[in-house]
Design a protein around this motif. Structure first.
Motif, mmCIF file in Angstrom:
data_model
loop_
_atom_site.group_PDB
_atom_site.id
_atom_site.type_symbol
_atom_site.label_atom_id
_atom_site.label_comp_id
_atom_site.label_asym_id
_atom_site.label_seq_id
_atom_site.Cartn_x
_atom_site.Cartn_y
_atom_site.Cartn_z
ATOM 1 N N UNK A 118 0.736 -1.192 -0.079
ATOM 2 C CA UNK A 118 -0.150 -0.140 0.021
ATOM 3 C C UNK A 118 0.723 1.234 0.010
ATOM 4 N N UNK A 119 0.072 2.338 -0.317
ATOM 5 C CA UNK A 119 0.724 3.819 -0.308
ATOM 6 C C UNK A 119 0.158 4.519 0.873
ATOM 7 N N UNK A 120 0.736 5.274 1.811
ATOM 8 C CA UNK A 120 0.266 5.956 2.717
ATOM 9 C C UNK A 120 0.723 7.407 2.486
ATOM 10 N N UNK A 121 -0.194 8.360 2.617
ATOM 11 C CA UNK A 121 0.214 9.773 2.310
ATOM 12 C C UNK A 121 -0.035 10.487 3.781
ATOM 13 N N UNK A 122 0.716 10.970 4.387
ATOM 14 C CA UNK A 122 0.504 11.861 5.672
ATOM 15 C C UNK A 122 0.323 13.440 5.304
ATOM 16 N N UNK A 123 -0.589 14.068 6.079
ATOM 17 C CA UNK A 123 -0.656 15.624 5.805
ATOM 18 C C UNK A 123 0.575 16.341 5.862
ATOM 19 N N UNK A 124 0.770 17.188 5.025
ATOM 20 C CA UNK A 124 1.836 18.116 5.049
ATOM 21 C C UNK A 124 2.271 18.618 6.190
ATOM 22 N N UNK A 145 1.596 7.453 13.877
ATOM 23 C CA UNK A 145 0.622 7.529 12.622
ATOM 24 C C UNK A 145 -0.429 6.617 12.499
ATOM 25 N N UNK A 146 -1.595 7.132 12.597
ATOM 26 C CA UNK A 146 -2.762 6.284 12.493
ATOM 27 C C UNK A 146 -2.950 5.478 11.180
ATOM 28 N N UNK A 147 -2.368 5.994 10.086
ATOM 29 C CA UNK A 147 -2.346 5.373 8.905
ATOM 30 C C UNK A 147 -1.495 4.069 8.784
ATOM 31 N N UNK A 148 -0.711 3.892 9.563
ATOM 32 C CA UNK A 148 0.266 2.471 9.287
ATOM 33 C C UNK A 148 -0.769 1.285 9.975
#
Length: 69
Positions: free
Chosen positions: A28-34, A63-66
């Motif tokens: 997958x790909x995760x993009x965090x907020x700037x 990071x909640x996206x991991x």
């Protein structure tokens, strides 16, 4: 570096490889907020390895996206 001439550290791409002993869901790909500090990844990885922490360097949390198991 994203912009090698200016040595900017914003929007720095990185690859996190491995499964952390089966604790991470790979792919997958995760993009965090700037503006999300890179040290938030360190907090997340420490937590995944069983080291409870909420702060590392200039982190603001984990990071909640991991995706974890």
């Amino acid at each position: 570096m994203k912009d090698g001439n200016a040595h900017k550290r914003k929007n720095l791409p990185l690859v996190l490889a491995g499964k952390a002993g089966g604790k991470l869901i790979p792919g997958g790909h995760v993009k965090e907020n700037e503006g999300t500090p890179f040290s938030n990844l360190h907090v997340s990885m420490l937590n995944i390895m069983g080291i409870p922490t909420t702060q590392f360097a200039n982190s603001t949390g984990h990071l909640k996206s991991i995706k974890t198991v």
